[in-house]
Design a protein around this motif. Structure first.
Motif, PDB file in Angstrom:
ATOM      1  N   MET A 227      63.777  -1.583  77.421  1.00 33.80           N
ATOM      2  CA  MET A 227      62.514  -1.586  78.132  1.00 33.80           C
ATOM      3  C   MET A 227      61.685  -2.810  77.804  1.00 33.80           C
ATOM      4  N   ALA A 228      62.343  -3.936  77.626  1.00 29.66           N
ATOM      5  CA  ALA A 228      61.653  -5.203  77.373  1.00 29.66           C
ATOM      6  C   ALA A 228      62.511  -6.334  77.919  1.00 29.66           C
ATOM      7  N   LEU A 229      61.851  -7.349  78.470  1.00 30.96           N
ATOM      8  CA  LEU A 229      62.569  -8.478  79.057  1.00 30.96           C
ATOM      9  C   LEU A 229      62.951  -9.500  78.005  1.00 30.96           C
ATOM     10  N   GLY A 230      62.155  -9.602  76.935  1.00 34.80           N
ATOM     11  CA  GLY A 230      62.498 -10.506  75.842  1.00 34.80           C
ATOM     12  C   GLY A 230      62.161 -11.952  76.086  1.00 34.80           C
ATOM     13  N   ARG A 231      61.380 -12.270  77.110  1.00 35.74           N
ATOM     14  CA  ARG A 231      60.971 -13.646  77.361  1.00 35.74           C
ATOM     15  C   ARG A 231      59.683 -13.628  78.184  1.00 35.74           C
ATOM     16  N   PHE A 232      58.986 -14.762  78.193  1.00 38.42           N
ATOM     17  CA  PHE A 232      57.750 -14.884  78.972  1.00 38.42           C
ATOM     18  C   PHE A 232      57.673 -16.281  79.576  1.00 38.42           C
ATOM     19  N   GLY A 233      57.252 -16.339  80.828  1.00 41.25           N
ATOM     20  CA  GLY A 233      57.004 -17.622  81.468  1.00 41.25           C
ATOM     21  C   GLY A 233      58.226 -18.348  81.962  1.00 41.25           C
ATOM     22  N   ASP A 234      59.385 -17.685  82.012  1.00 43.93           N
ATOM     23  CA  ASP A 234      60.588 -18.331  82.528  1.00 43.93           C
ATOM     24  C   ASP A 234      60.418 -18.630  84.009  1.00 43.93           C
TER      25      ASP A 234
ATOM     26  N   ASP B  74      55.938  -4.580  80.248  1.00 47.27           N
ATOM     27  CA  ASP B  74      56.967  -5.207  79.425  1.00 47.27           C
ATOM     28  C   ASP B  74      56.438  -5.539  78.039  1.00 47.27           C
ATOM     29  N   LEU B  75      55.248  -6.086  77.977  1.00 47.96           N
ATOM     30  CA  LEU B  75      54.726  -6.599  76.715  1.00 47.96           C
ATOM     31  C   LEU B  75      53.241  -6.292  76.627  1.00 47.96           C
ATOM     32  N   MET B  76      52.784  -5.833  75.453  1.00 54.19           N
ATOM     33  CA  MET B  76      51.367  -5.543  75.223  1.00 54.19           C
ATOM     34  C   MET B  76      51.019  -6.039  73.821  1.00 54.19           C
ATOM     35  N   ARG B  77      50.275  -7.123  73.737  1.00 54.95           N
ATOM     36  CA  ARG B  77      49.925  -7.730  72.458  1.00 54.95           C
ATOM     37  C   ARG B  77      48.429  -8.053  72.430  1.00 54.95           C
ATOM     38  N   ARG B  78      47.854  -7.975  71.254  1.00 54.38           N
ATOM     39  CA  ARG B  78      46.452  -8.359  71.103  1.00 54.38           C
ATOM     40  C   ARG B  78      46.210  -8.924  69.716  1.00 54.38           C
ATOM     41  N   ASP B  79      45.157  -9.726  69.624  1.00 57.70           N
ATOM     42  CA  ASP B  79      44.726 -10.278  68.345  1.00 57.70           C
ATOM     43  C   ASP B  79      44.195  -9.131  67.488  1.00 57.70           C
ATOM     44  N   ARG B  80      44.744  -8.986  66.280  1.00 56.28           N
ATOM     45  CA  ARG B  80      44.353  -7.876  65.411  1.00 56.28           C
ATOM     46  C   ARG B  80      42.885  -7.952  65.019  1.00 56.28           C
ATOM     47  N   SER B  81      42.306  -9.120  65.058  1.00 54.82           N
ATOM     48  CA  SER B  81      40.904  -9.264  64.674  1.00 54.82           C
ATOM     49  C   SER B  81      39.947  -8.995  65.823  1.00 54.82           C
ATOM     50  N   ALA B  82      40.482  -8.776  67.028  1.00 58.85           N
ATOM     51  CA  ALA B  82      39.625  -8.526  68.185  1.00 58.85           C
ATOM     52  C   ALA B  82      39.077  -7.104  68.141  1.00 58.85           C
TER      53      ALA B  82
END
Length: 585
Positions: free
Chosen positions: A418-425, A460-468
């Motif tokens: 359940m992940a593509l493993g790349r971004f911006g290709d 696919d992807l969910m990321r955030r800055d931990r300090s936000a």
């Protein structure tokens, strides 16, 4: 995170239980019996070579299948052949042709050694008796070798070196040394290191025969490690199959016509997967081989009528290599087809959260928590931008990619099914990216969605800055759902919630003790695997829950399939450099 777009109500896999159907890959008893016998003989030979007391016990007779006990050379040969037989046992159980050839060559060598070193006619007879069924059932040892690269030599060297050190310490400790008090552990360790390279170490032994036994045994271990590593490094490599450019183009063509059926479909385009196509080319199954498990994910790609052909090709490949077939995260329709065509079993794995964008709203009591978090985050100055990847410039793509890598939280990229493993290709410009920026326009969080047919997208992807500030993930998802109609998206697949139904039922009033205990275990495991937290997060958006299934051959395969799945998803990694672990499977 992904799900089935269209379900056929006529076919349903029974929920909350394992289906018991006939096995598709009946395994003969001969490989398993011979592999077990090989392992037992290896243990006996290893014990006969390592422990002096064993060589003078009645059990020594059982170790007589290989060189054993009387001379120093025989003791060393017992250690080496014991390790070799243990190494061959797993391959024999799987019916591997190369393991069979090695065992057939090793048994006569052992028989000759019995006569020359031990003068044991019984040992030679036992070797011959063990050889007879191997030849009798040779047709059942036809499985091809696993895909490999020369980097396997690195893993073999590390494993055999560690094993040689451990066995060497046992050998040095088990044999009497001269002097009082005995050697220290540092001296024993030094003795092993010197002995593996063929030199005398700091330990002095009571007799010359004992010194010879230790020296030959340690030298044999070192020789075995060196020869095995050299063989694996110098043999012609059989490259690990990966998705070729031609295969990818064929898969994209199938997804353009049939991609709306399964939200996992686009993840089949991971380039670290292999693929088999149906004879007609109208369907395909993508997979990866991990620890002897042929692991597919989601439903087959393409026309449903052609799925059986692709599935049969998949099963034929598994039989040819003696791999364990398994499918992670297939839909109910997919599970029904897999079990009907192969006789495999299905077990509900969890549920996926799918939101219909036309029905989504922040109003109402049920959405109060999400509404408050979104408002609070917006007041803090955060804004979201929802765009296709094609709309991002090169510098912004690089910035998002670097930020996502920095916020990953693990050394390795996780994801397989359940992940593509790349971004911006450049090939993925139809994907959707949602970014969150603070009051200074600094990037603080990102979501990435892949297409799900023409009118859907899958997270696919969910990321955030931990300090936000907390609440950014909720803000991003609400922004994506709000902008979905503008992008022509009417359904959005969010995260996959493993064992969701057990968590939900276990907290209800009147839940039984078994269900409460199972839920308690899942909550405990959530400390490491985010089982409960993903369920709670998904539930905030009032989604439709659609089940996903694990398809497998036998209950006894589940531990191995579970380990292979964790390796494929990145939860368990090899202790090798990142560049090496990407190539080893």
């Amino acid at each position: 995170m992904s799900v089935v777009a269209e379900e056929d109500p006529a076919v349903r896999v029974p929920r909350d239980r394992v289906r018991r159907l006939p096995r598709a890959l009946p395994a003969s008893a001969a490989p398993r019996v011979m592999g077990t016998a090989c392992a037992l003989v290896g243990l006996l030979d290893l014990a006969a070579g390592v422990f002096p007391g064993f060589r003078h016990s009645r059990m020594d007779g059982l170790a007589g299948v290989f060189p054993g006990t009387v001379t120093s050379v025989a003791a060393a040969a017992g250690v080496v052949t014991g390790i070799l037989m243990l190494m061959l046992a797993h391959g024999l159980k799987r019916g591997k042709r190369r393991a069979w050839r090695a065992a057939v060559l090793l048994l006569p060598v052992g028989a000759v050694a019995q006569v020359l070193h031990r003068h044991s006619l019984g040992g030679a007879v036992l070797s011959t008796v063990l050889l007879a069924p191997l030849i009798r059932y040779r047709a059942q040892f036809s499985a091809l070798g696993d895909p490999r690269t020369r980097l396997r030599a690195v893993a073999a060297f590390a494993g055999l070196s560690a094993l040689s050190l451990v066995v060497g310490l046992f050998i040095v400790s088990a044999h009497p040394a001269a002097g009082t008090g005995g050697p220290t552990w540092a001296q024993r360790f030094a003795e092993v290191l010197y002995g593996l390279f063929g030199f005398d170490g700091p330990v002095a032994y009571a007799t010359d025969q004992t010194a010879d036994v230790v020296a030959y045994s340690l030298g044999g271990l070192g020789f075995l490690t060196a020869v095995t590593t050299a063989y694996l490094a110098l043999r012609p490599a059989s490259p690990v199959a990966e998705l070729t450019a031609g295969d990818e183009e064929r898969l994209r063509a199938l997804l353009r016509r049939h991609g709306a059926r399964d939200s996992l479909g686009h993840f089949a385009l991971r380039r670290d997967k292999s693929v088999v196509f149906s004879p007609s080319g109208k369907a395909a199954v993508c997979y990866r081989v991990v620890s002897g498990v042929m692991l597919a994910s989601g439903d087959p790609i393409g026309d449903v009528e052609a799925w059986p052909g692709a599935i049969q090709r998949f099963m034929a490949e598994a039989r040819a290599h003696a791999w364990i077939p398994a499918v992670m995260g297939c839909s109910e329709t997919g599970g029904e087809v897999w079990t009907r065509e192969t006789g495999l079993d299905a077990l509900e794995l969890g549920d996926e959260a799918v939101v219909e964008t036309s029905r989504f709203s922040l109003s109402g009591r049920a959405m109060r928590n999400v509404r408050q978090m979104v408002k609070r985050t917006e007041r803090a100055g955060y804004v979201c931008r929802v765009r296709r990847v094609a709309e991002l410039g090169g510098e912004e793509r690089d910035a998002v990619r670097r930020a996502a890598d920095a916020w990953r939280g693990t050394d390795t990229e996780r994801g397989f099914s359940m992940a593509l493993g790349r971004f911006g290709d450049p090939a993925d410009e139809e994907c959707v990216v949602v970014t969150a920026h603070d009051g200074q326009d600094a990037l603080r969080a990102v979501l990435h969605f892949v297409p799900w047919g023409e009118d859907g997208m899958s997270l696919d992807l969910m990321r955030r800055d931990r300090s936000a500030d907390p609440g950014l993930n909720e803000l991003l998802i609400v922004a994506a759902l709000g902008e979905a109609p503008r992008l022509g998206v009417r359904r959005v697949s969010l995260n996959f919630a493993m064992f969701r139904s057990a968590l939900a039922r276990g907290e209800r009033l009147g839940a039984g003790p078994v269900l409460r205990t199972w839920r308690g275990l899942l909550v405990f495991l959530s400390r490491w695997f985010q089982i409960e937290s993903l369920y709670r997060f998904n539930a905030k958006f009032q989604p439709e829950w659609l089940p996903r299934f694990l398809v497998f051959r036998a209950t006894g395969d589940l531990p191995r399939i579970g380990l292979a799945a964790m390796r494929a998803e990145g939860f368990v990694t090899l202790a090798l450099p990142a560049w090496a672990s990407r190539r080893l499977r």
